[in-house]
Write a protein that holds these residues in place. Structure first.
Motif, PDB file in Angstrom:
ATOM      1  N   LYS A 186     -18.677  -8.107  -4.695  1.00  0.00           N
ATOM      2  CA  LYS A 186     -17.926  -7.074  -3.967  1.00  0.00           C
ATOM      3  C   LYS A 186     -16.485  -7.517  -3.789  1.00  0.00           C
ATOM      4  CE  LYS A 186     -17.475  -3.370  -1.302  1.00  0.00           C
ATOM      5  NZ  LYS A 186     -15.995  -3.442  -1.159  1.00  0.00           N
ATOM      6  N   LEU A 187     -15.554  -6.635  -4.166  1.00  0.00           N
ATOM      7  CA  LEU A 187     -14.130  -6.881  -3.967  1.00  0.00           C
ATOM      8  C   LEU A 187     -13.629  -6.095  -2.762  1.00  0.00           C
ATOM      9  CD1 LEU A 187     -12.824  -6.579  -7.659  1.00  0.00           C
ATOM     10  CD2 LEU A 187     -13.238  -8.682  -6.375  1.00  0.00           C
ATOM     11  N   ASN A 188     -12.766  -6.723  -1.989  1.00  0.00           N
ATOM     12  CA  ASN A 188     -12.092  -6.026  -0.894  1.00  0.00           C
ATOM     13  C   ASN A 188     -10.806  -5.433  -1.462  1.00  0.00           C
ATOM     14  OD1 ASN A 188     -13.760  -6.358   1.365  1.00  0.00           O
ATOM     15  ND2 ASN A 188     -13.076  -8.462   1.633  1.00  0.00           N
ATOM     16  N   GLU A 189     -10.869  -4.172  -1.854  1.00  0.00           N
ATOM     17  CA  GLU A 189      -9.710  -3.549  -2.498  1.00  0.00           C
ATOM     18  C   GLU A 189      -8.505  -3.476  -1.569  1.00  0.00           C
ATOM     19  OE1 GLU A 189     -13.531  -2.071  -4.244  1.00  0.00           O
ATOM     20  OE2 GLU A 189     -12.653  -2.066  -2.217  1.00  0.00           O
ATOM     21  N   THR A 190      -8.742  -3.146  -0.312  1.00  0.00           N
ATOM     22  CA  THR A 190      -7.625  -2.955   0.619  1.00  0.00           C
ATOM     23  C   THR A 190      -7.057  -4.276   1.131  1.00  0.00           C
ATOM     24  OG1 THR A 190      -9.215  -2.698   2.435  1.00  0.00           O
ATOM     25  CG2 THR A 190      -8.422  -0.697   1.346  1.00  0.00           C
ATOM     26  N   LYS A 191      -7.811  -5.386   0.948  1.00  0.00           N
ATOM     27  CA  LYS A 191      -7.309  -6.694   1.359  1.00  0.00           C
ATOM     28  C   LYS A 191      -6.678  -7.456   0.194  1.00  0.00           C
ATOM     29  CE  LYS A 191     -10.363  -7.458   5.323  1.00  0.00           C
ATOM     30  NZ  LYS A 191     -11.378  -8.368   5.943  1.00  0.00           N
ATOM     31  N   SER A 192      -6.869  -6.954  -1.013  1.00  0.00           N
ATOM     32  CA  SER A 192      -6.178  -7.531  -2.162  1.00  0.00           C
ATOM     33  C   SER A 192      -4.709  -7.127  -2.099  1.00  0.00           C
ATOM     34  CB  SER A 192      -6.820  -7.039  -3.463  1.00  0.00           C
ATOM     35  OG  SER A 192      -8.186  -7.408  -3.527  1.00  0.00           O
TER      36      SER A 192
END
Length: 374
Positions: A186-192
Motif C-alpha cells: 500500500k502506498l500513501n499517495e497523499t503523503k508522497s
C-alpha cells in the motif's frame, strides 16, 4: 537470546545465496554492509546536478509506503524465497513467519489472542533481510533512476523540459503502482511528495499521480534526514538544522553554558557527542551550499564555544577553536568529503563507485559538487 543467535546463524546462511544469485538490486542501499544513507543521497543529487548542467528538468517522486514492514505479504514472500533458496530453508522461514499471534495489554488487562497474517517480526535479525528480498524485484524502468533505502523509495526522471520529465515519471509511477497492487503493498499517495528540480522558471507544472490520485507537488522533499530543495541550494536544509541545533542547545545550556561548573573538557565532549552530529550528518553533500548558508552552522559553533569557556568579547573565535581543538566547519567539510571520496573509490556497489569515475572535466555551471569540497 538463543533465538537471536539462531537468527544470526540463519541470516549468514541465507546471505550466501543472496550474493550468489544477486538477489538484492544495486539501487537498494538499506540494511547492507558498507552502504550508507549519505551514499544514496549522493546518487540522487548527482542526477539532479547533471540535469542542471544540461539545462534539463529532473522530476522526482518520493514515495511513502504504508506500514512497510508490518504489511509484508507472507505468501508472496515465500514465493520469492522459493526462487533462490533450498526448500529446507524456505520451510524453516515459513515456520518462522506463520502461526504468530499477538495481544494488547492495558494496565493489568489483556485482550484475546489475534493472528498475525502479514509483516516481518519487528526488532528481529531476519526481518530487514526478508523485507529486502520481498521488494527486490521492484521494477526498474529505462532512463529512470531508482533509489531505495529499505522502504524509503524515490524515482527520478530527467527531460529537456517539464513535460518530458513528467511524462517519464508518470510512466514509472504507473509501473510501480501495478507492481504494488500485485504484491499487496500500500502506498500513501497523499503523503508522497512530487518535486521538479530545475534552475528554469516554470509556471505551470504538470501533476503526476499514483493510483489515479495526484501526488502533492512541493518545492522541497525530505529524504533520509536531508531536505532537498528544488534548486538544490541547501538553504532550507541548513535552516532546519539550525533550528534543531538551537532547540537542543537550549535544553543543554544549563550543562554546557557560561555558568555551568562542569569542566571545559566535559563541556567540549558533550558538544562533540551531542550537538556536532546534528549538523555534521550529510555535510559531505550539503557542504556544497553557498558560504552564506554554511556560515549559519559556523555561527552556532562559535556561540557554543564562547559559552563553554565563558569567553569575553575581545577573544577571537579562531583562538577558541585552536585552544579547544575544535576544527572550523569548513575544515570538517573537507575532512568528511575526503573520507566520503575514499569510501566511494573502494565501494562494493557500482552505483556508488560510478559517482567518482564519471565526473565531467568541463562544467558549465559554477556550482560546487561533493568532489569539489576536498
Amino acid at each position: 537470546m538463543i533465538s537471536k543467535l539462531f537468527e544470526i546463524l540463519i541470516q549468514k546462511r541465507i546471505q550466501i545465496y543472496i550474493e550468489r544469485f544477486n538477489v538484492i538490486p544495486n539501487h537498494q542501499f538499506g540494511f547492507r554492509k558498507s552502504h550508507a544513507t549519505v551514499d544514496q543521497i549522493h546518487r540522487i543529487t548527482d542526477v539532479i546536478e547533471r540535469a542542471f548542467e544540461k539545462k534539463e528538468v529532473c522530476s522526482a517522486v518520493f514515495l511513502d509506503v504504508a506500514q512497510a514492514f508490518d504489511k509484508v505479504w507472507h505468501e508472496g514472500l515465500i514465493f520469492k524465497l522459493n526462487r533462490f533458496l533450498p526448500k529446507s530453508y524456505v520451510k524453516l522461514l515459513s515456520s518462522y513467519l506463520q502461526d504468530r499471534v499477538f495481544r494488547v495489554r492495558v494496565e493489568n488487562e489483556y485482550s484475546s489472542l489475534k493472528d498475525i497474517n502479514a509483516g516481518v517480526p519487528q526488532g528481529s535479525i531476519l526481518g530487514p533481510m526478508l523485507y529486502l528480498i520481498f521488494t527486490s524485484d521492484l521494477p526498474v524502468i529505462e532512463n529512470i533512476k531508482v533509489a531505495t533505502f529499505a522502504d524509503d523509495t524515490s524515482l527520478l526522471a530527467t527531460g529537456r523540459n517539464i513535460v518530458e520529465s513528467s511524462t517519464k515519471l508518470q510512466e514509472a509511477n504507473d509501473s510501480i503502482t501495478n507492481w504494488c497492487k500485485l504484491w499487496k503493498i500500500k502506498l500513501n499517495e497523499t503523503k508522497s511528495v512530487h518535486v521538479n528540480f530545475t534552475l528554469k522558471k516554470i509556471e505551470n507544472q504538470p501533476n503526476v499521480t499514483l493510483n489515479n490520485i495526484v501526488v502533492p507537488l512541493d518545492n522541497k522533499a525530505k529524504y533520509l534526514g536531508m531536505t532537498l530543495d528544488a534548486k538544490l541550494h541547501w538553504k532550507e536544509h541548513v535552516k532546519i538544522k539550525r533550528k534543531e541545533l538551537d532547540l537542543k542547545y537550549s535544553k543543554l545550556y544549563w550543562l554546557i553554558g557560561r555558568y555551568s561548573t562542569l569542566s571545559i573538557y566535559n563541556k567540549t565532549l558533550i558538544y562533540n557527542q551531542v550537538l556536532k552530529p546534528t549538523w555534521s550528518y550529510g555535510i559531505q553533500i550539503f557542504g556544497c551550499a553557498k558560504e552564506v548558508h554554511r556560515s549559519r552552522i559556523q555561527t552556532f559553533q562559535n556561540k557554543v564555544l564562547r559559552n563553554i569557556v565563558n569567553a569575553p568579547w575581545y577573544i577571537r573565535n579562531s583562538d577558541l577553536h585552536r585552544d579547544l581543538k575544535v576544527p572550523l566547519v569548513k575544515d570538517e567539510i573537507a575532512k568528511y568529503a575526503r573520507k566520503h571520496r575514499e569510501r566511494l573509490t573502494q565501494h562494493v556497489n557500482t552505483e556508488a563507485s560510478i559517482l567518482i569515475r564519471n565526473q565531467p572535466h568541463i562544467r558549465r555551471l559554477r556550482r560546487l559538487i561533493p568532489n569539489d569540497l576536498i
